[in-house]
Design a protein around this motif. Sequence first.
Motif, PDB file in Angstrom:
ATOM      1  N   ASN A  21       1.384   2.030   0.751  1.00 53.14           N
ATOM      2  CA  ASN A  21       0.068   1.720   0.166  1.00 53.14           C
ATOM      3  C   ASN A  21      -0.313   0.275   0.486  1.00 53.14           C
ATOM      4  OD1 ASN A  21       2.056   1.757  -2.205  1.00 53.14           O
ATOM      5  ND2 ASN A  21       0.335   0.931  -3.326  1.00 53.14           N
ATOM      6  N   ASP A  22      -0.651  -0.534  -0.472  1.00 48.82           N
ATOM      7  CA  ASP A  22      -1.309  -1.820  -0.195  1.00 48.82           C
ATOM      8  C   ASP A  22      -0.642  -2.710   0.864  1.00 48.82           C
ATOM      9  OD1 ASP A  22      -2.059  -0.738  -2.604  1.00 48.82           O
ATOM     10  OD2 ASP A  22      -1.626  -2.518  -3.794  1.00 48.82           O
ATOM     11  N   GLN A  38       3.420  -2.233   0.525  1.00 51.47           N
ATOM     12  CA  GLN A  38       3.997  -1.434  -0.540  1.00 51.47           C
ATOM     13  C   GLN A  38       4.543  -0.157   0.085  1.00 51.47           C
ATOM     14  OE1 GLN A  38       3.282  -2.150  -4.453  1.00 51.47           O
ATOM     15  NE2 GLN A  38       3.852  -3.937  -3.229  1.00 51.47           N
ATOM     16  N   TRP A  46       4.082   8.040  -3.864  1.00 49.81           N
ATOM     17  CA  TRP A  46       4.209   6.694  -4.406  1.00 49.81           C
ATOM     18  C   TRP A  46       5.444   6.607  -5.313  1.00 49.81           C
ATOM     19  CZ3 TRP A  46       4.399   4.290  -9.122  1.00 49.81           C
ATOM     20  CH2 TRP A  46       4.197   2.899  -9.116  1.00 49.81           C
ATOM     21  N   ILE A  49       8.913   1.256  -5.344  1.00 45.30           N
ATOM     22  CA  ILE A  49       8.177   0.368  -4.429  1.00 45.30           C
ATOM     23  C   ILE A  49       8.934  -0.907  -4.038  1.00 45.30           C
ATOM     24  CG2 ILE A  49       6.106  -1.090  -4.233  1.00 45.30           C
ATOM     25  CD1 ILE A  49       5.514   1.899  -3.789  1.00 45.30           C
ATOM     26  N   TRP A  81       5.560  -5.059  -6.892  1.00 43.22           N
ATOM     27  CA  TRP A  81       4.177  -4.670  -6.617  1.00 43.22           C
ATOM     28  C   TRP A  81       3.435  -5.749  -5.842  1.00 43.22           C
ATOM     29  CZ3 TRP A  81       1.781  -1.343 -11.142  1.00 43.22           C
ATOM     30  CH2 TRP A  81       2.579  -0.209 -11.319  1.00 43.22           C
ATOM     31  N   SER A  82       2.140  -5.550  -5.700  1.00 42.24           N
ATOM     32  CA  SER A  82       1.383  -6.336  -4.712  1.00 42.24           C
ATOM     33  C   SER A  82       1.317  -7.827  -4.992  1.00 42.24           C
ATOM     34  CB  SER A  82      -0.023  -5.779  -4.578  1.00 42.24           C
ATOM     35  OG  SER A  82       0.055  -4.608  -3.807  1.00 42.24           O
ATOM     36  N   ARG A 148      -1.781  -8.092 -12.774  1.00 40.63           N
ATOM     37  CA  ARG A 148      -1.047  -8.022 -11.496  1.00 40.63           C
ATOM     38  C   ARG A 148      -1.845  -8.493 -10.284  1.00 40.63           C
ATOM     39  NH1 ARG A 148      -1.795  -2.682 -13.332  1.00 40.63           N
ATOM     40  NH2 ARG A 148      -3.176  -1.417 -12.048  1.00 40.63           N
ATOM     41  N   ASP A 149      -1.131  -8.554  -9.168  1.00 41.02           N
ATOM     42  CA  ASP A 149      -1.678  -8.795  -7.831  1.00 41.02           C
ATOM     43  C   ASP A 149      -2.208 -10.226  -7.638  1.00 41.02           C
ATOM     44  OD1 ASP A 149      -1.135  -6.072  -7.744  1.00 41.02           O
ATOM     45  OD2 ASP A 149      -3.219  -5.462  -8.000  1.00 41.02           O
ATOM     46  N   GLU A 202      -7.860  -4.504  -9.690  1.00 38.88           N
ATOM     47  CA  GLU A 202      -6.646  -4.613  -8.893  1.00 38.88           C
ATOM     48  C   GLU A 202      -6.921  -5.488  -7.667  1.00 38.88           C
ATOM     49  OE1 GLU A 202      -4.081  -0.685  -9.742  1.00 38.88           O
ATOM     50  OE2 GLU A 202      -5.656  -0.348  -8.278  1.00 38.88           O
ATOM     51  N   CYS A 203      -5.849  -6.042  -7.155  1.00 48.76           N
ATOM     52  CA  CYS A 203      -5.891  -6.780  -5.887  1.00 48.76           C
ATOM     53  C   CYS A 203      -7.141  -7.629  -5.681  1.00 48.76           C
ATOM     54  CB  CYS A 203      -5.767  -5.806  -4.714  1.00 48.76           C
ATOM     55  SG  CYS A 203      -4.271  -4.841  -4.752  1.00 48.76           S
ATOM     56  N   TYR A 275      -8.833   0.872   0.529  1.00 49.33           N
ATOM     57  CA  TYR A 275      -8.535   0.329  -0.794  1.00 49.33           C
ATOM     58  C   TYR A 275      -7.503  -0.790  -0.710  1.00 49.33           C
ATOM     59  CZ  TYR A 275      -7.978   0.421  -5.879  1.00 49.33           C
ATOM     60  OH  TYR A 275      -7.985   0.090  -7.209  1.00 49.33           O
ATOM     61  N   ALA A 276      -7.470  -1.587  -1.795  1.00 44.23           N
ATOM     62  CA  ALA A 276      -6.438  -2.618  -1.995  1.00 44.23           C
ATOM     63  C   ALA A 276      -6.351  -3.581  -0.812  1.00 44.23           C
ATOM     64  CB  ALA A 276      -5.080  -1.971  -2.255  1.00 44.23           C
ATOM     65  N   TRP A 293      -5.968  -0.370   3.120  1.00 43.81           N
ATOM     66  CA  TRP A 293      -5.119   0.833   3.107  1.00 43.81           C
ATOM     67  C   TRP A 293      -5.990   2.075   3.033  1.00 43.81           C
ATOM     68  CZ3 TRP A 293      -3.918   2.864  -2.270  1.00 43.81           C
ATOM     69  CH2 TRP A 293      -3.184   4.070  -2.230  1.00 43.81           C
TER      70      TRP A 293
HETATM   71  N1  DQQ Z   1      -0.909  -0.934  -5.946  1.00 40.68           N
HETATM   72  C1  DQQ Z   1       0.183  -1.785  -6.373  1.00 40.68           C
HETATM   73  C2  DQQ Z   1      -0.369  -2.598  -7.496  1.00 40.68           C
HETATM   74  C3  DQQ Z   1      -1.830  -2.594  -7.224  1.00 40.68           C
HETATM   75  C4  DQQ Z   1      -2.073  -1.209  -6.729  1.00 40.68           C
HETATM   76  C5  DQQ Z   1       1.355  -0.932  -6.743  1.00 40.68           C
HETATM   77  C6  DQQ Z   1      -3.330  -1.061  -5.922  1.00 40.68           C
HETATM   78  O1  DQQ Z   1       0.172  -3.899  -7.526  1.00 40.68           O
HETATM   79  O2  DQQ Z   1      -2.569  -2.935  -8.373  1.00 40.68           O
HETATM   80  O3  DQQ Z   1       1.851  -0.234  -5.627  1.00 40.68           O
HETATM   81  O4  DQQ Z   1      -3.285   0.011  -5.044  1.00 40.68           O
END
Ligand code: DQQ
Length: 542
Positions: A21-22, A38, A46, A49, A81-82, A148-149, A202-203, A275-276, A293
């Motif tokens: 993912n991200d 990720q 998913w 991670i 995570w991210s 987060r992120d 997010e992100c 996304y992200a 992504w």
């Molecule tokens: N993916 C991560 C998070 C983020 C999300 C987890 C966005 O940190 O907020 O895999 O796709």
Amino acid sequence: FQVLEDHKPAYHFQPKHHWINDPNAPMYYKGLYHLFYQHNPKGSVWGNIVWAHSVSKDLINWTPLDPAIEPTKPFDKFGCWSGSATILTDNKPIILYTGMTKEKPEPGYQVQNYAIPENYSDPYLTKWIKPDSNPIIKPTKENVSAFRDPTTAWKINDQWEMTIGSKVDMLGISYLYRSKDFINWTLVDHPLHQKENEGMWECPDFYPVSTKGEKGLDTTVIDGDIKHVFKVSLDLTKYDYYTIGKYDTKQDKYIPDKGMVDSWAGLRYDWGNFYASKTFFDPVKKRRIIWGWANESSTEDENVKKGWAGILLIPRTVWLDPSGKQLLQWPVVELETLRHKNVQLTDKELKKGDIVEVAGINVAQVDVDVLFKFSNLDKAEEYNTEWDKTFPPEMLAKNICQVMGTTQQGGLGPFGLLALTSKDFKEYTPIFFRIFKTPNTKHKVLMCSDAMPSTLNLNEYRPSYGGFVDVDTTENKISLRSLIDHSVVESFAAGGKTVMTSRVYPTLAIGDKAHLHVFNNGTEIVIVERLDAWSMTKPKMN
Ligand code: DQQ
């Protein structure tokens, strides 16, 4: 364990197998582009991670390294995570990322950690240390599972600042943190930005763009002939939205420009599956590059069977449109090194109902660049103003694409490409334009990328994506570039004004059974002034 190849992209970034993912912490260091992402090292859904790590000299050919950050410590043992990279003084990279400290949300669940290279003289940055002084930031709010992120940091008044995505109830928040040494951070008494009714941000991404041309700027640039971009990935809708505005350094706040739609009806980097995303400044070519992504649109069961899921889209150079009202994006020039066998069309007239095949190359793995021309706008179809009342603003373009499709004949359009078409047209993915006349005599250009007819497998998610293209129609021309890669159709209209990505899974139009066409289903003649299509060679991909 097997990997099903039928729909596996050839030149889009992906791990060898399993889940991605991200994109995380993209950066350039000592001759190499680094990309972390990720990744689930154990399967194609998913979970579990880690930060997988690859390096490249050209952003196109990638070599995998061992994961850089894995869940091993109390401050990240339920997931890494991210996060983002910042290059500190003396060219020293540092990573900030979110660690999961508990299996389930409870106080202290999401924390922020840092990691540093074990050996700065290693251009591969193979080993990363997660010091025991982590976590360096704990959630101070009740939102233990919405914190987060962390972004790349910038400098203001001799201190570092960065922002972290969050929410309180439905208020989307980008918390601001400040530090002298990058290790001890304090929460600033106001956020960088916030917005009602958005849910989790997010992100977040926050960076300067030049008002004087296409050159990118380092994230530390906070004044001069610049504007700032603020982007969030909205958990609720799964799209990346941005506004353009001003970083008010006195108030230490981001303020979107007047006229910007600061909500999920606002601007998107990509009107399809994207996304992200995260940007970084490339000091070599002085450009800002965005990575995003694209999730699969196939079912989870299918992803498990395929043995892989997710890709990153082609890295794009991003800069401010001269209007100052939107960004422009274009695939990095390095992608063109993959261009191989070429076919062309020039001055090809497309009358109502014409479908012309582009043959002789591998059209399942192709870069197509086409310029459409028409004689005037007089016969453009009327824009139905009822649409503005019936469709919510954030769905408007998409819904028009959905109700009109390619089959409803118009005046100027629908015209465009039919990608990944089966011999008998049982499957095809159209990417096309329709031009409308509006009551105020302005014209509206609609771009669509429609997965509805893309496959006979009706289990797949097959949205008809849509977006408007803010282009000067008086030139009577519009360009379209599509990067077609087995299950990816990533399209750029009008030099990168509107971008749209679809994921599609044909059952017949696979590999050498796929065809490519240009078409016109409007009453007015459309001319393909020029079309170039290149088969793409497969780069070294992890
Ligand atoms: N993916 C991560 C998070 C983020 C999300 C987890 C966005 O940190 O907020 O895999 O796709």
